[in-house]
Design an enzyme around this catalytic site. Structure first.
Site, PDB file in Angstrom:
ATOM      1  CG  HIS A   1     -14.666  -0.189  -2.989  1.00 57.80           C
ATOM      2  ND1 HIS A   1     -14.469  -0.685  -4.163  1.00 57.80           N
ATOM      3  CD2 HIS A   1     -15.432  -0.819  -2.765  1.00 57.80           C
ATOM      4  CE1 HIS A   1     -15.131  -1.556  -4.626  1.00 57.80           C
ATOM      5  NE2 HIS A   1     -15.934  -1.743  -3.642  1.00 57.80           N
TER       6      HIS A   1
ATOM      7  CB  VAL B   1      -8.790   3.461  -3.149  1.00 59.94           C
ATOM      8  CG1 VAL B   1      -9.685   2.865  -2.465  1.00 59.94           C
ATOM      9  CG2 VAL B   1      -8.181   2.847  -3.894  1.00 59.94           C
TER      10      VAL B   1
ATOM     11  NE  ARG C   1      -3.534   0.336  -5.555  1.00 60.58           N
ATOM     12  CZ  ARG C   1      -4.734   0.278  -5.307  1.00 60.58           C
ATOM     13  NH1 ARG C   1      -5.050  -0.715  -4.254  1.00 60.58           N
ATOM     14  NH2 ARG C   1      -5.184   1.025  -6.239  1.00 60.58           N
TER      15      ARG C   1
ATOM     16  CB  SER D   1     -15.448  -3.997 -15.489  1.00 61.58           C
ATOM     17  OG  SER D   1     -15.145  -3.861 -13.862  1.00 61.58           O
TER      18      SER D   1
ATOM     19  CB  CYS E   1      -3.681   3.320  17.082  1.00 62.17           C
ATOM     20  SG  CYS E   1      -5.035   4.408  17.796  1.00 62.17           S
TER      21      CYS E   1
ATOM     22  CE1 TYR F   1      -4.351  -1.499  -0.495  1.00 61.35           C
ATOM     23  CE2 TYR F   1      -3.336  -3.032   0.503  1.00 61.35           C
ATOM     24  CZ  TYR F   1      -4.223  -2.872  -0.458  1.00 61.35           C
ATOM     25  OH  TYR F   1      -5.221  -3.120  -0.652  1.00 61.35           O
TER      26      TYR F   1
ATOM     27  CB  CYS G   1      -7.614   2.063  14.815  1.00 59.27           C
ATOM     28  SG  CYS G   1      -6.520   1.150  16.066  1.00 59.27           S
TER      29      CYS G   1
END
Ligand code: NAD
Ligand code: ZN
Length: 256
Positions: A124, A108, A75, A201, A159, A72, A132
């Site tokens: 999403h 996202v 990303r 899609s 957190c 991530y 958290c």
């Protein structure tokens, strides 16, 4: 399709939007394709040769949180220099022109908000969110560190409330959608008079079902996608072109 055919369809679409009391738009990865963000199924592949189950499921995170965070953070780095395109901009413009407009996105990548859309339901989640694993705390983060010498373990956020590990604030395969976002999306889908469906899609559930829901509730459906989808045979207007090309024309016809 001739230019005249396209012009007639754009005029038809703009007319329906102008007459509608409430309009919503459902977007998917395709709307960000022209910003250089890979779609899920598109060439290049978002997942970089990784199997989805290895990086985007709750099981993957339980097994190997470092690996999932690594993915991530990658990303986020992919998104750092990506900008909204003409399609995102046109949807922000359409929101300004119409009295009652809601954008529902499966994306996202945060590009709709960057373009200036404000009434946005993120089905999403958002990759720029940490959530958290133990308490309800959620916060935006702009952390996109390089996978350099620093250990990934040092980069995993914890957190501020309870000290537990944070996870990416996105919906993984096999997870429920955030209940409030889904309920809001269902409400606007049932209430709208026209639904634009752009760059999806229309196979990922339950997002895809929103278009069927809108149609069953009497809404006209306008699909913008170069490729046909399972929804295509059912729609009222199908514009088989890139969103960055068609949406600005619709926005212009609406404002003009
Ligand atoms: P998808 O990858 O399944 O489908 C993309 C669709 O966009 C295809 O039908 C394709 O024909 C169409 N498309 C491609 N270029 C287009 C363009 N220029 N204009 C209009 N349409 C275009 O995407 P999906 O339906 O959103 O489902 C994939 C899932 O993966 C979603 O749940 C989403 O959350 C996630 N995802 C998000 C992003 C992002 O945030 N940008 C990127 C990839 C995947
Ligand atoms: Zn916590």
């Amino acid at each position: 399709m001739t230019t005249d055919d396209l012009d007639a369809m754009i005029a038809d679409a703009a007319g329906r939007l102008r007459r509608a009391g409430h309009v919503c738009c459902l977007t998917g990865a395709g709307i960000s394709a022209e910003s250089g963000v890979a779609t899920f199924r598109g060439a290049g592949g978002l997942w970089e040769g990784r199997r989805v189950e290895d990086v985007a499921t709750p099981g993957a995170f339980t097994r190997d949180p470092e690996d999932v965070w690594q993915f991530y953070l990658w990303r986020r780095r992919q998104l750092v220099d990506k900008k909204p395109n003409a399609g995102h901009d046109a949807l922000a413009e359409i929101e300004r022109v119409l009295a009652d407009f809601t954008l529902i996105t499966q994306n996202v990548d945060n590009l709709h908000r960057l373009a200036g859309s404000s009434n946005v339901i993120e089905l999403h989640g958002n990759v720029w969110t940490d959530r958290c694993t133990a308490c309800p705390r959620e916060n935006r983060s702009n952390k996109a560190p390089n996978a350099s010498s620093e250990s990934i373990l040092d980069q995993i956020p914890h957190c501020e409330n309870c000290g537990e590990m944070m996870r990416p604030g996105v919906v993984w395969f096999g997870e429920m959608l955030p209940a409030d976002a889904l309920a809001a999306a269902q409400e606007v889908s049932a209430r709208c008079d026209v639904m634009l469906v752009a760059g999806t899609s229309a196979v990922v559930q339950p997002a895809a079902s929103l278009a069927y829901w809108a149609q069953a509730s009497g809404a006209a459906i306008i699909e913008i996608n170069p490729d046909a989808t399972p929804l295509s045979p059912l729609v009222d207007i199908r514009l088989p072109l890139p969103a960055g090309q068609v949406l600005p024309q619709i926005a212009q016809a609406l404002s003009g």
